[in-house]
Design a protein around this motif. Sequence first.
Motif, PDB file in Angstrom:
ATOM      1  N   ALA A   9      43.643  42.679 -11.960  1.00 52.34           N
ATOM      2  CA  ALA A   9      42.881  43.194 -11.184  1.00 52.34           C
ATOM      3  C   ALA A   9      41.490  44.147 -11.819  1.00 52.34           C
ATOM      4  CB  ALA A   9      43.416  44.965 -10.238  1.00 52.34           C
ATOM      5  N   PRO A  10      40.438  44.450 -10.710  1.00 51.77           N
ATOM      6  CA  PRO A  10      39.453  44.504 -11.998  1.00 51.77           C
ATOM      7  C   PRO A  10      38.605  45.911 -11.796  1.00 51.77           C
ATOM      8  CG  PRO A  10      38.978  43.829  -9.622  1.00 51.77           C
ATOM      9  CD  PRO A  10      39.953  43.423  -9.073  1.00 51.77           C
ATOM     10  N   THR A  11      39.532  46.828 -12.076  1.00 46.57           N
ATOM     11  CA  THR A  11      40.116  48.088 -12.368  1.00 46.57           C
ATOM     12  C   THR A  11      38.186  48.246 -12.903  1.00 46.57           C
ATOM     13  OG1 THR A  11      41.204  47.993 -14.728  1.00 46.57           O
ATOM     14  CG2 THR A  11      42.538  48.586 -11.846  1.00 46.57           C
ATOM     15  N   ALA A  12      38.407  47.830 -14.385  1.00 50.66           N
ATOM     16  CA  ALA A  12      37.284  48.997 -14.570  1.00 50.66           C
ATOM     17  C   ALA A  12      35.767  48.313 -13.897  1.00 50.66           C
ATOM     18  CB  ALA A  12      37.088  47.786 -15.604  1.00 50.66           C
ATOM     19  N   CYS A  15      34.197  50.727  -8.440  1.00 54.12           N
ATOM     20  CA  CYS A  15      33.685  52.094  -8.479  1.00 54.12           C
ATOM     21  C   CYS A  15      35.073  52.798  -7.960  1.00 54.12           C
ATOM     22  CB  CYS A  15      32.544  51.676  -7.180  1.00 54.12           C
ATOM     23  SG  CYS A  15      32.555  54.142  -7.211  1.00 54.12           S
ATOM     24  N   SER A  16      35.598  53.506  -8.601  1.00 54.12           N
ATOM     25  CA  SER A  16      36.482  54.162  -8.201  1.00 54.12           C
ATOM     26  C   SER A  16      36.334  55.405  -7.102  1.00 54.12           C
ATOM     27  CB  SER A  16      37.538  55.242  -9.292  1.00 54.12           C
ATOM     28  OG  SER A  16      36.542  56.165  -9.853  1.00 54.12           O
ATOM     29  N   ALA A  17      34.737  55.520  -6.744  1.00 53.64           N
ATOM     30  CA  ALA A  17      34.429  56.078  -5.446  1.00 53.64           C
ATOM     31  C   ALA A  17      34.569  55.485  -4.161  1.00 53.64           C
ATOM     32  CB  ALA A  17      32.976  56.983  -5.734  1.00 53.64           C
ATOM     33  N   CYS A  18      33.340  54.270  -4.192  1.00 54.48           N
ATOM     34  CA  CYS A  18      33.130  53.909  -2.912  1.00 54.48           C
ATOM     35  C   CYS A  18      33.931  52.199  -2.463  1.00 54.48           C
ATOM     36  CB  CYS A  18      31.981  53.721  -2.735  1.00 54.48           C
ATOM     37  SG  CYS A  18      31.326  52.563  -4.083  1.00 54.48           S
ATOM     38  N   GLY A  19      34.556  52.210  -4.305  1.00 56.36           N
ATOM     39  CA  GLY A  19      35.213  50.932  -4.212  1.00 56.36           C
ATOM     40  C   GLY A  19      34.624  49.375  -4.017  1.00 56.36           C
ATOM     41  N   LEU A  20      33.177  49.872  -4.521  1.00 63.19           N
ATOM     42  CA  LEU A  20      32.336  48.241  -4.808  1.00 63.19           C
ATOM     43  C   LEU A  20      32.784  47.945  -5.956  1.00 63.19           C
ATOM     44  CD1 LEU A  20      29.700  46.847  -4.230  1.00 63.19           C
ATOM     45  CD2 LEU A  20      28.327  48.025  -6.416  1.00 63.19           C
ATOM     46  N   VAL A  21      33.224  46.200  -5.551  1.00 64.25           N
ATOM     47  CA  VAL A  21      33.461  45.641  -7.333  1.00 64.25           C
ATOM     48  C   VAL A  21      32.080  44.753  -7.916  1.00 64.25           C
ATOM     49  CG1 VAL A  21      35.078  43.689  -8.282  1.00 64.25           C
ATOM     50  CG2 VAL A  21      35.688  45.451  -6.589  1.00 64.25           C
ATOM     51  N   ARG A  22      32.447  45.241  -8.874  1.00 66.47           N
ATOM     52  CA  ARG A  22      30.694  44.678  -9.601  1.00 66.47           C
ATOM     53  C   ARG A  22      31.178  43.367 -10.570  1.00 66.47           C
ATOM     54  NH1 ARG A  22      27.968  48.188 -14.631  1.00 66.47           N
ATOM     55  NH2 ARG A  22      27.146  46.492 -14.517  1.00 66.47           N
ATOM     56  N   ASP A  23      30.237  42.498 -10.401  1.00 65.43           N
ATOM     57  CA  ASP A  23      30.320  40.878 -10.466  1.00 65.43           C
ATOM     58  C   ASP A  23      31.170  40.899 -12.337  1.00 65.43           C
ATOM     59  OD1 ASP A  23      28.996  39.717  -8.655  1.00 65.43           O
ATOM     60  OD2 ASP A  23      26.786  39.523  -9.510  1.00 65.43           O
ATOM     61  N   ALA A  24      30.720  42.468 -13.427  1.00 70.00           N
ATOM     62  CA  ALA A  24      30.835  41.991 -14.566  1.00 70.00           C
ATOM     63  C   ALA A  24      30.746  43.346 -14.865  1.00 70.00           C
ATOM     64  CB  ALA A  24      30.614  40.966 -15.110  1.00 70.00           C
ATOM     65  N   VAL A  25      32.138  43.601 -16.390  1.00 65.77           N
ATOM     66  CA  VAL A  25      31.423  44.137 -16.983  1.00 65.77           C
ATOM     67  C   VAL A  25      31.152  45.243 -18.382  1.00 65.77           C
ATOM     68  CG1 VAL A  25      31.923  47.091 -17.572  1.00 65.77           C
ATOM     69  CG2 VAL A  25      31.460  46.309 -14.742  1.00 65.77           C
ATOM     70  N   GLY A  26      30.685  44.559 -18.871  1.00 61.33           N
ATOM     71  CA  GLY A  26      30.684  44.335 -20.941  1.00 61.33           C
ATOM     72  C   GLY A  26      31.874  44.887 -21.624  1.00 61.33           C
ATOM     73  N   LEU A  27      32.225  44.591 -22.171  1.00 60.41           N
ATOM     74  CA  LEU A  27      33.085  45.365 -23.207  1.00 60.41           C
ATOM     75  C   LEU A  27      32.482  46.433 -23.847  1.00 60.41           C
ATOM     76  CD1 LEU A  27      35.791  42.439 -24.807  1.00 60.41           C
ATOM     77  CD2 LEU A  27      36.095  44.418 -23.034  1.00 60.41           C
ATOM     78  N   LYS A  28      31.249  46.165 -23.930  1.00 59.38           N
ATOM     79  CA  LYS A  28      30.889  47.132 -25.356  1.00 59.38           C
ATOM     80  C   LYS A  28      29.666  47.660 -23.776  1.00 59.38           C
ATOM     81  CE  LYS A  28      29.798  44.838 -29.269  1.00 59.38           C
ATOM     82  NZ  LYS A  28      28.666  44.249 -30.096  1.00 59.38           N
ATOM     83  N   GLU A  29      29.899  47.978 -22.469  1.00 57.02           N
ATOM     84  CA  GLU A  29      29.015  48.497 -21.351  1.00 57.02           C
ATOM     85  C   GLU A  29      29.801  50.541 -21.642  1.00 57.02           C
ATOM     86  OE1 GLU A  29      27.069  48.045 -17.594  1.00 57.02           O
ATOM     87  OE2 GLU A  29      27.602  46.310 -18.043  1.00 57.02           O
ATOM     88  N   GLU A  44      36.481  53.166 -19.645  1.00 56.77           N
ATOM     89  CA  GLU A  44      38.242  53.453 -19.708  1.00 56.77           C
ATOM     90  C   GLU A  44      38.581  54.499 -18.584  1.00 56.77           C
ATOM     91  OE1 GLU A  44      40.084  50.891 -20.614  1.00 56.77           O
ATOM     92  OE2 GLU A  44      38.215  50.493 -21.428  1.00 56.77           O
ATOM     93  N   VAL A  45      38.415  55.572 -17.742  1.00 60.39           N
ATOM     94  CA  VAL A  45      38.703  56.118 -17.318  1.00 60.39           C
ATOM     95  C   VAL A  45      37.800  56.159 -15.616  1.00 60.39           C
ATOM     96  CG1 VAL A  45      37.824  58.938 -16.339  1.00 60.39           C
ATOM     97  CG2 VAL A  45      37.341  58.142 -18.586  1.00 60.39           C
ATOM     98  N   ASN A  46      37.845  55.461 -15.145  1.00 57.17           N
ATOM     99  CA  ASN A  46      37.287  54.835 -14.540  1.00 57.17           C
ATOM    100  C   ASN A  46      38.211  53.523 -14.458  1.00 57.17           C
ATOM    101  OD1 ASN A  46      35.777  54.216 -11.466  1.00 57.17           O
ATOM    102  ND2 ASN A  46      35.585  52.323 -12.875  1.00 57.17           N
ATOM    103  N   ALA A  47      38.103  52.789 -14.981  1.00 52.79           N
ATOM    104  CA  ALA A  47      39.804  52.372 -14.942  1.00 52.79           C
ATOM    105  C   ALA A  47      41.098  52.787 -14.527  1.00 52.79           C
ATOM    106  CB  ALA A  47      39.800  51.377 -16.120  1.00 52.79           C
ATOM    107  N   ALA A  48      41.002  53.820 -15.083  1.00 51.33           N
ATOM    108  CA  ALA A  48      42.286  54.392 -15.365  1.00 51.33           C
ATOM    109  C   ALA A  48      42.495  55.331 -14.111  1.00 51.33           C
ATOM    110  CB  ALA A  48      42.523  55.407 -16.342  1.00 51.33           C
ATOM    111  N   LYS A  49      41.453  55.545 -12.913  1.00 49.42           N
ATOM    112  CA  LYS A  49      41.397  56.079 -12.037  1.00 49.42           C
ATOM    113  C   LYS A  49      41.758  55.039 -10.838  1.00 49.42           C
ATOM    114  CE  LYS A  49      38.280  59.843 -12.631  1.00 49.42           C
ATOM    115  NZ  LYS A  49      36.687  60.436 -12.593  1.00 49.42           N
ATOM    116  N   ASN A  50      41.266  53.778 -10.744  1.00 52.23           N
ATOM    117  CA  ASN A  50      41.685  53.497 -10.387  1.00 52.23           C
ATOM    118  C   ASN A  50      43.951  52.715 -10.693  1.00 52.23           C
ATOM    119  OD1 ASN A  50      38.959  52.295  -8.686  1.00 52.23           O
ATOM    120  ND2 ASN A  50      38.635  51.130 -10.204  1.00 52.23           N
ATOM    121  N   ILE A  51      43.742  52.309 -11.441  1.00 53.09           N
ATOM    122  CA  ILE A  51      45.245  51.939 -11.439  1.00 53.09           C
ATOM    123  C   ILE A  51      45.700  53.272 -11.060  1.00 53.09           C
ATOM    124  CG2 ILE A  51      46.868  51.973 -13.441  1.00 53.09           C
ATOM    125  CD1 ILE A  51      44.783  50.257 -15.372  1.00 53.09           C
TER     126      ILE A  51
END
Length: 69
Positions: A9-12, A15-29, A44-51
Motif C-alpha cells: 500500500a502506498p502509505t508513505a 496524504c494522511s489528511a486528505c487521501g491524495l496519492v502522489r506519484d512518487a516520494v523519493g527515499l531521501k525526501e 515516516e510519520v505520515n506512513a505510520a498514520k496511514n498504516i
Amino acid sequence: PLIVVDRYAPTARTCSACGLVRDAVGLKEDLWTCPKCGAAHRREVNAAKNIKAQGLARYFGSQERRVSA
C-alpha cells in the motif's frame, strides 16, 4: 489481535489528511507538502498514520461482520 495490512500500500506517498496519492516520494525526501490540501508531512510519520488508519479500518470492519453474522 494481529492485524496485517497490505505491505505494498502506498502509505508513505498518501496524504494522511486528505487521501491524495502522489506519484512518487523519493527515499531521501523526508519532508513533503501535499499539493492538494497543503498539509506538511514527515515521510515516516505520515506512513505510520496511514498504516494505523488501515489497521483500525480492518479491525472495526471485522468486528461489524462478527456482530452481524
